[in-house]
Structures are given as C-alpha cells and as structure tokens.
Design a protein around this motif. Sequence first.
Motif, PDB file in Angstrom:
ATOM      1  N   ALA A  93       0.833  -1.210   0.000  1.00 31.19           N
ATOM      2  CA  ALA A  93       0.000   0.000   0.000  1.00 31.19           C
ATOM      3  C   ALA A  93       0.863   1.254   0.000  1.00 31.19           C
ATOM      4  O   ALA A  93       0.558   2.227  -0.702  1.00 31.19           O
ATOM      5  N   THR A 108      -6.181   2.683  -6.209  1.00 29.42           N
ATOM      6  CA  THR A 108      -7.235   1.672  -6.189  1.00 29.42           C
ATOM      7  C   THR A 108      -7.972   1.791  -4.879  1.00 29.42           C
ATOM      8  O   THR A 108      -7.736   2.701  -4.099  1.00 29.42           O
ATOM      9  N   HIS A 109      -8.823   0.818  -4.637  1.00 30.86           N
ATOM     10  CA  HIS A 109      -9.561   0.810  -3.363  1.00 30.86           C
ATOM     11  C   HIS A 109      -8.612   0.700  -2.174  1.00 30.86           C
ATOM     12  O   HIS A 109      -8.981   0.943  -1.054  1.00 30.86           O
ATOM     13  N   ALA A 110      -7.346   0.357  -2.448  1.00 31.37           N
ATOM     14  CA  ALA A 110      -6.373   0.312  -1.345  1.00 31.37           C
ATOM     15  C   ALA A 110      -6.192   1.693  -0.744  1.00 31.37           C
ATOM     16  O   ALA A 110      -5.670   1.839   0.341  1.00 31.37           O
ATOM     17  N   PRO A 160      -9.308   3.308   5.915  1.00 34.15           N
ATOM     18  CA  PRO A 160      -9.463   1.984   6.520  1.00 34.15           C
ATOM     19  C   PRO A 160     -10.819   1.822   7.193  1.00 34.15           C
ATOM     20  O   PRO A 160     -11.347   2.779   7.750  1.00 34.15           O
ATOM     21  N   PHE A 161     -11.361   0.626   7.092  1.00 31.55           N
ATOM     22  CA  PHE A 161     -12.667   0.343   7.677  1.00 31.55           C
ATOM     23  C   PHE A 161     -12.512  -0.381   9.011  1.00 31.55           C
ATOM     24  O   PHE A 161     -12.161  -1.548   9.068  1.00 31.55           O
ATOM     25  N   ILE A 162     -12.712   0.335  10.086  1.00 31.10           N
ATOM     26  CA  ILE A 162     -12.845  -0.309  11.390  1.00 31.10           C
ATOM     27  C   ILE A 162     -14.151   0.233  11.948  1.00 31.10           C
ATOM     28  O   ILE A 162     -14.293   1.442  12.121  1.00 31.10           O
ATOM     29  N   PRO A 163     -15.120  -0.635  12.170  1.00 35.31           N
ATOM     30  CA  PRO A 163     -16.467  -0.144  12.459  1.00 35.31           C
ATOM     31  C   PRO A 163     -16.569   0.702  13.721  1.00 35.31           C
ATOM     32  O   PRO A 163     -17.301   1.665  13.758  1.00 35.31           O
ATOM     33  N   ILE A 164     -15.834   0.353  14.753  1.00 39.12           N
ATOM     34  CA  ILE A 164     -15.921   1.109  15.987  1.00 39.12           C
ATOM     35  C   ILE A 164     -14.539   1.186  16.622  1.00 39.12           C
ATOM     36  O   ILE A 164     -13.613   0.544  16.154  1.00 39.12           O
ATOM     37  N   ASP A 165     -14.441   1.946  17.676  1.00 39.79           N
ATOM     38  CA  ASP A 165     -13.183   2.077  18.388  1.00 39.79           C
ATOM     39  C   ASP A 165     -12.988   0.824  19.254  1.00 39.79           C
ATOM     40  O   ASP A 165     -13.581   0.700  20.319  1.00 39.79           O
ATOM     41  N   GLU A 177      -3.228  -3.960   1.460  1.00 37.68           N
ATOM     42  CA  GLU A 177      -4.437  -3.371   2.055  1.00 37.68           C
ATOM     43  C   GLU A 177      -5.562  -3.331   1.029  1.00 37.68           C
ATOM     44  O   GLU A 177      -5.358  -2.907  -0.102  1.00 37.68           O
ATOM     45  N   GLY A 178      -6.736  -3.762   1.437  1.00 41.69           N
ATOM     46  CA  GLY A 178      -7.892  -3.670   0.543  1.00 41.69           C
ATOM     47  C   GLY A 178      -7.961  -4.773  -0.492  1.00 41.69           C
ATOM     48  O   GLY A 178      -8.769  -4.713  -1.408  1.00 41.69           O
ATOM     49  N   CYS A 201     -12.750  -8.208  13.621  1.00 43.28           N
ATOM     50  CA  CYS A 201     -13.132  -6.843  13.250  1.00 43.28           C
ATOM     51  C   CYS A 201     -11.918  -5.966  12.974  1.00 43.28           C
ATOM     52  O   CYS A 201     -11.912  -5.163  12.059  1.00 43.28           O
ATOM     53  N   ARG A 202     -10.887  -6.156  13.809  1.00 44.33           N
ATOM     54  CA  ARG A 202      -9.734  -5.259  13.755  1.00 44.33           C
ATOM     55  C   ARG A 202      -9.056  -5.256  12.378  1.00 44.33           C
ATOM     56  O   ARG A 202      -8.498  -4.268  11.961  1.00 44.33           O
ATOM     57  N   LEU A 212     -10.483  -6.010   9.368  1.00 45.84           N
ATOM     58  CA  LEU A 212     -11.374  -5.915   8.202  1.00 45.84           C
ATOM     59  C   LEU A 212     -10.870  -4.896   7.186  1.00 45.84           C
ATOM     60  O   LEU A 212     -11.177  -4.987   6.002  1.00 45.84           O
ATOM     61  N   GLN A 213     -10.056  -3.932   7.668  1.00 49.55           N
ATOM     62  CA  GLN A 213      -9.524  -2.910   6.755  1.00 49.55           C
ATOM     63  C   GLN A 213      -8.649  -3.499   5.660  1.00 49.55           C
ATOM     64  O   GLN A 213      -8.418  -2.865   4.643  1.00 49.55           O
ATOM     65  N   LEU A 249     -22.126  -5.781  13.064  1.00 49.67           N
ATOM     66  CA  LEU A 249     -21.254  -4.816  12.387  1.00 49.67           C
ATOM     67  C   LEU A 249     -20.534  -5.445  11.208  1.00 49.67           C
ATOM     68  O   LEU A 249     -20.443  -4.871  10.129  1.00 49.67           O
ATOM     69  N   ARG A 294     -21.191  -4.897   6.621  1.00 43.32           N
ATOM     70  CA  ARG A 294     -20.232  -4.613   5.548  1.00 43.32           C
ATOM     71  C   ARG A 294     -19.969  -5.850   4.679  1.00 43.32           C
ATOM     72  O   ARG A 294     -19.690  -5.751   3.493  1.00 43.32           O
TER      73      ARG A 294
END
Lengths: 592, 192
Positions: A311, A326-328, A332-337, B68-69, B83-84, B86-87, B121, B125
């Motif tokens: 990346a 690209t989508h890279a 970043p997708f992390i839904p919550i903390d 990534e991705g 979950c951690r 998923l990025q 969650l 996605r």
Amino acid sequence: MKEILSGNEAIARGAFEAGVKVASAYPGTPSTEILENIVAYPGIDASWAPNEKVALEVGIGASFGGGRALVTMKHVGVNVAADPLFTLSYTGVNGGLVLVTADDPEMHSSQNEQDNRNYAKFAKVPMLEPADSRECKEFTRLAFELSERFDTPVMLRTTTRSSHGKSIVELSEPVTGLPEPKLVRNAAKLVMLPGNARVRHPFIEERTRRLAEYGDSAVINRLELRDPTVGVITSGVPYQYVREVLPNVSTLKLGMVHPLPATLIREFAAKVERLFVVEELDPFIEEQVKAMGLTVVGKEILPLCGELSPAIVRRAFAGIGIVGATHALLPPFIPIDLPGRPPNMCPGCPHRGVFFTLNQLKAYVTGDIGCYTLGFMPPLSAMDTCICMGASVGMAAGVAKVVSAEEQQKIVGVIGDSTFLHTGINGLMEMVYNQSPATLIILDNRITAMTGRQDNPASGFTLMDAPTHRIDLALLCSALGVKHVRTIDPFDLAETKSVISEEMNRPEPSVIITDKPCVLVKREGVFEKGVLLEVCEESCVGCRACLKIGCPAIEWLPTDGKKGKSHIDPLLCSGCAVCHQLCKFDAIGRVI
Amino acid sequence: MNSTVTNILLVGVGGQGILLASEILAETVMLAGYDVKKSEIHGMSQRGGSVVSHVRYGREVFSPTVPEGEGDILFGFELMESCRYLQLMKPGGKVIANDLKIQPPAVLSGQMAYPDNLPELIRSRFPDFLLVDGQQLATQAGNPRAANTVLLGAVSRLLDIPEEFWFKALERMVPAKALEVNRKAFLMGREL
C-alpha cells in the motif's frame, strides 16, 4: 524436495548445505529461530553465547581454525558485536564466516529500527540481502563461498518479513570436499597490531573494489528490463512490493547491497527514462547512486520511518501518476473504536508482584530488555527507563550520581538473568567499584523468556538441551564484592516489599534476586502449577484491589453500572496467589 | 494488480494456534501445486497480543503480506480481532469467524466493555459473514481443542482445492494420535 520454510529455517538449511561446523548466537527477535532450527542438522556445533560479541568471537575462532562458521543476531546485537567485527574485516577469514543481522523495520519487537546496511559500509564488508526464503538459503550458501574467495566476513541482512515470512524452498545436498579444520599460524594476518593492520587496510580497500566488480556481473544482481520509461533499483522484501504493485516497470534487483555494482547501475540508468530507488529505512542505495552523479528519486516519495508495504509503495507511485490509485487508498474500515490488545505478562509470571511492589514504593526504575519491560504497562506502570541490553545497571549508578541523597534511595535497576549475564554484569562492577547507592533486582526466571524460552548460562542447559553448569547468580554477585545479596520469593508480597524497601534505603550497592521460574518453562521440575484460586462471590465486595496487578486470569464482571465482582478463569490461573494477598476481604481462596 | 493471487488472513489472539492453522493452509496449497507465501510477526504478539497471519497463493506470489484492501478471505479465531483487520479486506470479501470472545486487558480490568454487536457490524459490511461455533462443533467431533480445524474446514469450502490435499496436509502437520479427531472436525466445518 520442496518445503515451505521461514527465512530463518532456510538460513539454517543453507548453513547446513554449506558445510558449517560452528553456529553461535545470542537470541533476539527476529533472528532466534535460525539457531533453534540448526540443531536438527548433523555435524554442527551449535550453541547460545552469553552475548553477541562473544558469539562473533566464537565464530571468528572457528573460522581461524579452518571451519565454516555462522553467527546470528538481531540488528541491535551487531552494536554489541561491532568491536570484533570491524577488526575481523581487516584480518579476513580462514574458514568462511557469515554474520546474519536480522533487522526489524517497524520495530515489531525492538527498541529502535537502525538500518544495518550501514554497518556493511562502515566495517567494509560485503552484505547480501535476500528477498524470500529461497534466497535466504541460496544466499547463505553463496555468502560462505564469497567469504573464502574474497577473504572477508560476509553479512547477510534479513528483515522481520524475510526472517519470519515463509515461502517454498528447493532443498539441495550439502557441499563436500571442504578442507578439514586444523591449526595454522599466520601472525601477520591474524595479529592486528598497528604494523600488521597498516598492511591489511589497503587490502580491504582493494577487496571492496574487487567485490564491486564481482557485483557488476553476479547473477544475484539482476537486471530485469520491462517498460523502459520507469526503472526501479531495489533489494530484499521491498523488491516483492515493487513487483506486486508495479508489475510492468523495469527493475534492478540487488542481491548484494554492499558494495554496490556501479557499472551495472549506470547501465540500468542508461536504459530507463526515470530512475527510482525503493528501499526501507535509510536512503542507503539512493545516496550512493546520487553520489555517482545520477538523477534518482527515492525518499522524496517514500518514508524514512517504518517498514514498507504494497500500500505504501502504491501510494508513493500513485502520487506521481505512475500507477493508478485503487480501493487500497480508501480510508481503513474499522467499524468502531476497538479496545487494544497489547501483549501482557502471563498469569503466574514471577515479575508481576515485583513491579506491583516497585509501584507501591514509588521507586525510580531503570529497566532493561526482556518480558519484564512490560512492567511499564498499566496498571503496574513501574518502569522509568529502557535503553538497551544491560543498560539498567550502569544507568541506575549514573542517575544516583546526580540526584539528592533522598532521591538516591528511590533508584532501582531491574534486569533479567539472561540480560544480566549478557552485559549487565559490567554495570554491576561499576556499581561496586564506585560504590553506588542504587539497588539492583535480578529477576531470575531461569530462562531467556521474551524471545521464546532459550537457555542461558544461568539455566543449567545448553542449546542442545544438554545439562551443564548453572552459574550461581548470588555467588557471582558476592564474588564481585556486593555485600548485600538477598534472594526472595516474588510471590510473597510482604517479604518482597520489606526486602526491596530495606535495600532501597541502604546507601551502598545491593542486589536482590527473585527465584521463581517462568511459567512457560516446560522442562520437568522447573515450573510447577500451584493450587488454583477462586473468588467467593458472597465475600467479594467489588473493590477492584485484585485488578491492580493486571493478571489476565482475573476478569471484572460488571453487575450494574460501576458495580461488579471479580472472577478468576480456572483455565488461565496458575496458582501464584499474588491476588489472594491483595484481597482484604478474604474473598480469594484456594480451590478445594 | 495480480488477480490470480488469493489472499487469506488468519487473525486472533496469541496462543490460539493461528500459526499452525496457517501452516496447514500453506502446506495444502503447496501440495496442490501453487506458489505460496506466508507472513506473520512473532515476538511480542505471543504474550496474548493481537496476531495476524497472511497467506497468499497463486501461480506466482510476490509480496509476503496481503496488500491493504485486497483480502479475499478473513478467517477469524476471535470476534474482536476479526473486526480489527477488516480494513485489509476487499469489498465483497468473505469473512468467517469463530464465535469466541477473549477479553483484552482494558476489558478484564473493567475500564472498557467488550463491544456486543460485532457480528452485526461485520455483517453490515460483509453480508455473507459466517459465524461458527467452533468449540461446540469440535466438542462434537471429539475434542474442543480442534476448533481451529473446524474453522479450517469452513474456509476450505471457499477455496477450489481438492479435498485430498487438505487431508494430506493434515497428515503431515497434525500429530498422529490427533489426526482422526482433526479429520472429523475438518469435515464438520466443510459441511457447514
């Protein structure tokens, strides 16, 4: 035959195939598994040394005796071994000698991310850098040949990704026909007095020139011409990222990163329109290419800190329009903390009660390198400094020299058994010689734990699992002249507190040794699980006192709002009973 | 983009047996004739820390880590760790996770709560998200410690690798006395 091997396993295999006679090392992530795997091969004398300097000296001796020798260490270990390394460069070798430096860009388990390619240039020795496990094995074999052919130690640099990454390796048969080791005297070459060393220095400058010339046509420096508009000079794992992200660009893949093949680099530069260098950490190749008068782009678009990744390489080249985003590049997708998951001392770790006590006594703790560095983490929060292997002792002495007599009594150095024998012992000589008022605690858990349980001179066993003399740490400290050497049971909090407090108050050198083993030691008769503990739900008032030691076996079960009760996981508890001593309500007891 | 490479992430907590599972997976695809690379970090992560193992296979694999991705499959041994990472996944990637919660230090000490809506969650996605009760199925197979093999079986359905190579790899990597239980656990996962 094909096998999936880690870089470390492949280096061990390569050393075996190269006919290595002696392998010596001090454990250090990410290098440790090389020696752990080499023990499986016949005919190799493999051993842990007390530190990296000794490991290299063992290797040098074996080489001068005519055998091929492998010495391995993590990047910071080379700092310790640098003294013999720089003069070994002058003497050269008899049997081939290869020094593996396992670097750790990103500091996955290290205190800095120094780029040891600089050592090759500084010590004037060639350095090979493999990009996967196949090359780890092949380059190890080649390194031994080059070592003997050019009369030089050879460094082999891996990084965490090549050391611990696994890929497919084709195994070969070991070499045959190597000369039998025997004593040969050659004082002019091997005794580095000024007169002899002055003769050797021009030799090594000429050697570097010949090695660069070798590099111009060596197969490990590979010119791959594809699209001529973009050319990338790269080596090691970053080569893989370049091929992944920029499959069409031309590459010059360097298997030897020192000395650089100047003619080959000029040839490559002439064949491409724009020249780039993709390398991790320092602009090591880039600066030398610039010094050749060539126009090249490197750290302008790539980071100086941390490891590279596909990346990061993509972002760098997307930024100047050479590759598409690209989508890279999406956020970043992390839904919550999510709560973090840092490493922690194991349940039943003998260090826990010591750090709990040091926190209570408000000690100023000079720390060291090992599992116990985790004593820094909350809730124990009882470490104030950590620099390098062995530094806790000399630093405790140093801090005490400048602060008031009252503050001197707060100073405690904390070090493990293996680290103490590595380089802490010199610090203790300083404490005794110059009569430091500081206190030293040696956490003797009978093993080098952090790197995955390796034996050491105080564990009583060798790398080959053979019983050997176990250095008596208390006797050793007494012999150095420490008048107050106390041994304590770190699971007994009252004793731990009273002894540490007494020795902190004493204005002369003192050593406290804890004598409980690491819970991970599997050897029979060392660690034994105690009777497990449990929380009596009726007696637990939810005061959270037991949570202050941060034991992973103790869990807080909220009832409503801020109220709750503690619970002990019977699968994790090892029965050390430190928590029991913290409970004022007698709610934690042995399982009957 | 190298579209011929399959990217798999195995994630969880140090000590859960993630490295062995990723080794069985890597061995399987090598036996099936693919190039394979695998990467993970040892060291600090063994002390109960977060662990991620990357396995990539195809005709020719370059990077040892999943870009990534571009993750195709995420194979989670623990919910929060699933979950951690998923990025690293590509949109539309497949996520399979063990229905297991291991509390991190901040939760153990009562400073934070373990998030309670993680499966929802993930599903929001990744709609194909499969939550597996690995422990229960492994217990049915004869040993609760074979939960990883159940999950491996579930992952195997997503990969076009003939069954014989999976069994050959299990034979090579699992101790002989545990082989039968692991075969059974693998098949239970494969039939989910």
